[in-house]
Design an enzyme around this catalytic site. Sequence first.
Site, PDB file in Angstrom:
ATOM      1  N   ARG A   1       0.832  -1.215   0.000  1.00 42.17           N
ATOM      2  CA  ARG A   1       0.000   0.000   0.000  1.00 42.17           C
ATOM      3  C   ARG A   1       0.862   1.259   0.000  1.00 42.17           C
ATOM      4  O   ARG A   1       0.504   2.296  -0.555  1.00 42.17           O
ATOM      5  CB  ARG A   1      -0.984   0.003   1.188  1.00 42.17           C
ATOM      6  CG  ARG A   1      -1.802   1.294   1.279  1.00 42.17           C
ATOM      7  CD  ARG A   1      -3.064   1.175   2.127  1.00 42.17           C
ATOM      8  NE  ARG A   1      -2.834   0.479   3.377  1.00 42.17           N
ATOM      9  CZ  ARG A   1      -2.187   0.981   4.436  1.00 42.17           C
ATOM     10  NH1 ARG A   1      -1.702   2.201   4.393  1.00 42.17           N
ATOM     11  NH2 ARG A   1      -2.025   0.265   5.530  1.00 42.17           N
TER      12      ARG A   1
ATOM     13  N   TYR B   1     -17.131  14.877 -15.163  1.00 37.71           N
ATOM     14  CA  TYR B   1     -17.527  13.473 -15.042  1.00 37.71           C
ATOM     15  C   TYR B   1     -18.475  13.314 -13.824  1.00 37.71           C
ATOM     16  O   TYR B   1     -18.131  13.744 -12.713  1.00 37.71           O
ATOM     17  CB  TYR B   1     -16.254  12.642 -14.852  1.00 37.71           C
ATOM     18  CG  TYR B   1     -16.476  11.160 -14.755  1.00 37.71           C
ATOM     19  CD1 TYR B   1     -16.873  10.425 -15.865  1.00 37.71           C
ATOM     20  CD2 TYR B   1     -16.271  10.480 -13.560  1.00 37.71           C
ATOM     21  CE1 TYR B   1     -17.077   9.060 -15.785  1.00 37.71           C
ATOM     22  CE2 TYR B   1     -16.465   9.113 -13.470  1.00 37.71           C
ATOM     23  CZ  TYR B   1     -16.867   8.406 -14.585  1.00 37.71           C
ATOM     24  OH  TYR B   1     -17.064   7.054 -14.495  1.00 37.71           O
TER      25      TYR B   1
ATOM     26  N   ASP C   1      -8.462  17.127 -14.887  1.00 44.06           N
ATOM     27  CA  ASP C   1      -8.732  15.737 -15.263  1.00 44.06           C
ATOM     28  C   ASP C   1      -8.398  15.625 -16.749  1.00 44.06           C
ATOM     29  O   ASP C   1      -9.095  16.175 -17.597  1.00 44.06           O
ATOM     30  CB  ASP C   1     -10.210  15.408 -14.997  1.00 44.06           C
ATOM     31  CG  ASP C   1     -10.553  13.949 -15.305  1.00 44.06           C
ATOM     32  OD1 ASP C   1      -9.849  13.322 -16.125  1.00 44.06           O
ATOM     33  OD2 ASP C   1     -11.547  13.439 -14.734  1.00 44.06           O
TER      34      ASP C   1
ATOM     35  N   LYS D   1      -9.200   4.434 -19.327  1.00 41.05           N
ATOM     36  CA  LYS D   1      -9.554   4.890 -20.663  1.00 41.05           C
ATOM     37  C   LYS D   1      -8.331   4.820 -21.585  1.00 41.05           C
ATOM     38  O   LYS D   1      -7.809   3.750 -21.800  1.00 41.05           O
ATOM     39  CB  LYS D   1     -10.167   6.291 -20.578  1.00 41.05           C
ATOM     40  CG  LYS D   1     -11.161   6.468 -19.415  1.00 41.05           C
ATOM     41  CD  LYS D   1     -12.428   5.631 -19.554  1.00 41.05           C
ATOM     42  CE  LYS D   1     -13.245   5.522 -18.275  1.00 41.05           C
ATOM     43  NZ  LYS D   1     -13.581   6.769 -17.606  1.00 41.05           N
TER      44      LYS D   1
HETATM   45  C1  LIG Z   1     -14.017   7.250 -16.310  1.00 40.36           C
HETATM   46  C2  LIG Z   1     -13.669   8.610 -15.857  1.00 40.36           C
HETATM   47  C3  LIG Z   1     -13.363   8.883 -14.510  1.00 40.36           C
HETATM   48  C4  LIG Z   1     -13.457   7.829 -13.422  1.00 40.36           C
HETATM   49  O1  LIG Z   1     -12.547   6.804 -13.608  1.00 40.36           O
HETATM   50  P1  LIG Z   1     -12.793   5.274 -13.113  1.00 40.36           P
HETATM   51  O2  LIG Z   1     -11.530   4.617 -13.547  1.00 40.36           O
HETATM   52  O3  LIG Z   1     -14.017   4.784 -13.791  1.00 40.36           O
HETATM   53  O4  LIG Z   1     -12.954   5.317 -11.626  1.00 40.36           O
HETATM   54  C5  LIG Z   1     -12.988  10.181 -14.173  1.00 40.36           C
HETATM   55  N1  LIG Z   1     -12.941  11.151 -15.102  1.00 40.36           N
HETATM   56  C6  LIG Z   1     -13.241  10.934 -16.399  1.00 40.36           C
HETATM   57  C7  LIG Z   1     -13.172  12.047 -17.371  1.00 40.36           C
HETATM   58  C8  LIG Z   1     -13.625   9.658 -16.817  1.00 40.36           C
HETATM   59  O5  LIG Z   1     -13.918   9.451 -18.110  1.00 40.36           O
END
Ligand SMILES: *Cc1c(COP(=O)(O)O)cnc(C)c1O
Length: 395
Positions: free
Chosen positions: A58, A111, A183, A208
């Site tokens: 961790r 998001y 983000d 992603k």
């Molecule tokens: C999918 C996504 C998240 C969250 O990510 P997870 O891996 O699903 O927890 C945050 N921001 C954006 C822009 C996303 O597309």
Amino acid sequence: MNTENLGFNSKLIHAGDYQDELGSAVTPIYQTSTFSFKNAQHGADLFAGKEKGYIYTRIGNPTIEVLEKKLAELENGYGGVALASGMAAVSTVYMSILKQGDHMISTGAVYGPSRGVMETHFSKFGVDYSYIDTSDLRLLEETIKPNTRLLYLETPANPTIQLTDIQKASEIAHKNNILVCVDNTFCSPYLQRPLDLGADIVLHSLTKFINGHADIVGGAVIAKKEDLYHTIRKAMVYMGGNMDPHQAYMVIRGVKTLSLRVDKAQESAMKIAEFLESHPKIEWIKYPGLTSFPQHELAKKQMSGFGSMLSFGLKGGYESGKTLMDNVHLATLAVSLGGVETLIQHPASMTHAGVSKADKLAAHITDGLVRYSVGIENVEDLMDDLKQALDKIHS
Ligand SMILES: *Cc1c(COP(=O)(O)O)cnc(C)c1O
């Protein structure tokens, strides 16, 4: 290997490399929860930080560390922290920066869960927030309060593909002693590097584009400066949102082809966008690469490519959306994005079905809106697939 002066593609492959004593060509998976100390003094020195090494997964693990170093280098940051998911990354940033009585300003079309965790959980600890159209810099300036501590941007924002000028927004924030987090999930560091544009923190859902193969979830936070990096790492270690070594291995493998995948997908996205723009069943289309895109110039300024996410509106609204979903065969009907396979979804009947009409309107989510994440299949096949499915919609 020192990869600091190498190009982006070389960094994708080699940054953060770990050379084990067996000479493994790829990063091995250290699937262990804990690490043994050589003796009492060694254990004491590790805990005191006098010696570098591993204690407990961790806190740190060699496989995870390779990924963290690689991502930090790709984003031009001081250090990176890998986490179990993108949402673990988001909540760890909030937890690291915000305290009772603080105020956060964020992109309205952010998001959904990034907003949800703030509104339902952080609000309980007395954190205040404003969700606004951050592309409107005057509105941003007007929304700043004496207790504003964090500007949390998402650009392009999901699913409206709205852009915020990172450089200008950061200048405004810094004049007011506000930290900026971006983000960067939709662009990946291949297309946009927020830390170079003035942001203090960048975060990713690795699920992603960075992993790119729709087979794991993961997240990461990268800080520009050393003190902020340590603050964020400490929050991750205490909160326990750490990544698993096997997950890290998968992302290290996936990210190596990031530029190849993104190049191919965005080349196809441009062709599909042009095809859809002139299609009679389409009411509107948003793709940063089209000259008709209202923020095309800003996209050219802060992104080095236009990405592979498309949003378009169908004539005939909700029913047309469902008809299209039921008739595409090559595109997979699923949420998420940024994988090698093309995904399609209809927010009004799926991700945003539970959202009130007023909130949908405020977020520009219309009944005919379709989100399309272009993969790396042959573009002719993708267009044929869309063409025959659009033909099934009654006009
Ligand atoms: C999918 C996504 C998240 C969250 O990510 P997870 O891996 O699903 O927890 C945050 N921001 C954006 C822009 C996303 O597309």
